[in-house]
Write a protein that holds these residues in place. Structure first.
Motif: not given
Length: 424
Positions: A158, A163, A262, A273, A278
């Motif tokens: 993350w 990501h 997140y 995430y 995501e």
């Protein structure tokens, strides 16, 4: 008819040793050597370090003690991969673990193979109960690090601006669908027993089993969902000091919290995430809210006019609930819901998110740390930590049980931690 024969104990523990060791390495298969070097927050450790430290544990507490004249694979490893056992050696600062470019990943795998070979030789010659018990502790220690490895890698990936995905979306970390209203389950006052009494493995801080008197209480049938937590946010939950403990309010402002870890706002929408990438809050609204600190959990409970359960209340409610599987045992990132509210049992007690309790992490009545360096395993952390219960999507299945106590400091958010409400 051939009579049934029992599998020798040496074979059983050897098979379990191989299975657990292989599972750690399987968790690293989606990772590059560069991924395995990342240490993205102060709570985390690099994946490479987890593989080395769990091997260090077997070498330090088993091979060095039960093989006469054993010579360490590398004397430098004794302090380099020591986590916090001050009675064994000094150790580097935790925040420096990502700077260990040497030894490299391949060297760590050679170290693992060396120690595994020696452990299996030991099992052929020494099956004394003390030896077997120590190896069993080593396996459970490695499984704890499997959970930490998965938790740490989620944060590491993350933290990467791209990501990246740890695992394809076919495996579900969390589940969607409509939010079903929570119901309240009633528990009568009375004398109850909590804590581990065996059979089977349990960590020292899960015992001794003891009696405790509980006042009547009510427990929510399910954890707080993402959609419900969004209501708290939209009602100014992060801007209302009256909801927060003083230390929590200071931390939330210092860290500029406005949502769980997140969560990210894109224009008007929130995205979360996960280990599978995501995903939108709209898709995950009914999933248990995850990656909130104790401070946030307590503030939400105050906002809702409720409270967090004590760990004794949580365990009493969980004692009749069946345990479901999870990522590390089944390859799935979301377990089947467990429990049945229509039958008076709470659901999703195990294997979704760790659930904060209002209980401080302290020893049970009669608890005594083990002698020697292993006494540092849990006892030294019985200060300034809060207890979580239930296990998460990355908790090894054999660790998910009503008596298992996890513990973290109240500001911790990187762990898979959520909320279940109580009242009265």
């Amino acid at each position: 008819m051939t009579p049934a024969t029992e599998t020798p104990e040496s074979t059983l523990i050897d098979e379990e040793f191989c299975r657990v060791r292989q599972q750690s390495e399987a968790l690293c298969e989606p990772l590059s050597p560069e991924d395995m070097m990342v240490q993205s927050c102060e709570e985390a450790s690099p994946a490479k370090w987890h593989l080395a430290h769990t091997t260090w544990f077997f070498e330090t507490f088993i091979l060095s003690e039960y093989i006469p004249g054993y010579r360490e694979y590398d004397p430098n490893y004794r302090w380099l991969f020591n986590s916090y056992y001050n009675a064994v050696s000094d150790q580097p600062e935790k925040k420096l673990r990502a700077s260990f470019s040497r030894p490299g990943v391949e060297s760590i795998f050679r170290y693992r193979r060396h120690v595994e070979e020696k452990i299996r030789q030991l099992l052929e010659s020494n099956l004394e109960p003390e030896t077997v018990g120590r190896i069993t502790l080593g396996l459970n220690h490695e499984q704890q690090h499997q959970e930490l490895l998965a938790t740490d890698m989620k944060h590491a990936l993350w933290s990467n601006p791209m990501h990246p995905v740890y695992q394809e979306r076919a495996a579900q970390e969390v589940h969607g669908g409509a939010v079903k209203p929570a119901t309240w389950l009633d528990y009568e006052a009375g004398l109850r027993e909590i804590g581990s009494a065996g059979p089977g493995f349990a960590f020292d801080m899960e015992s001794p089993r003891h009696q405790i008197y509980l006042q009547p209480f009510r427990l929510a049938s399910r954890p707080v969902s993402c959609a419900e937590y969004l209501e708290f946010m939209e009602d100014g939950g992060y801007r209302r000091p009256e909801l927060w403990l003083a230390a929590g309010w200071d931390t939330a402002n210092k860290e500029r919290w406005e949502a769980p870890l997140y969560w990210r706002r894109r224009e008007r929408d929130w995205w979360i995430y996960t280990l599978t990438g995501e995903r939108s809050l709209e898709e995950l609204g009914s999933s248990p809210v995850c990656h909130v600190s104790y401070f946030e959990a307590d503030a939400f409970a105050n906002w809702a006019g409720k409270r967090l359960p004590t760990e004794a209340e949580w365990e009493v409610a969980a004692q009749a609930v069946p345990v479901a599987g999870n990522l590390l045992e089944t390859g799935r990132l979301h377990p089947e819901a467990n429990g049945d509210a229509s039958q008076g049992l709470p659901v999703q007690m195990f294997g979704d998110v760790w659930e904060w309790t209002q209980s401080a992490f302290l020893g049970y009545p009669g608890f005594r740390p083990s002698s020697g360096a292993l006494g540092e395993y849990n006892g030294k952390f019985m200060s300034g930590q809060m207890v979580l219960r239930g296990g998460s999507v990355v908790t090894p299945g054999s660790h998910i049980r009503p008596t298992y106590r996890n513990f973290f400091s109240p500001q911790t958010r990187w762990q898979f931690s959520g909320i279940r409400l109580a009242e009265r």
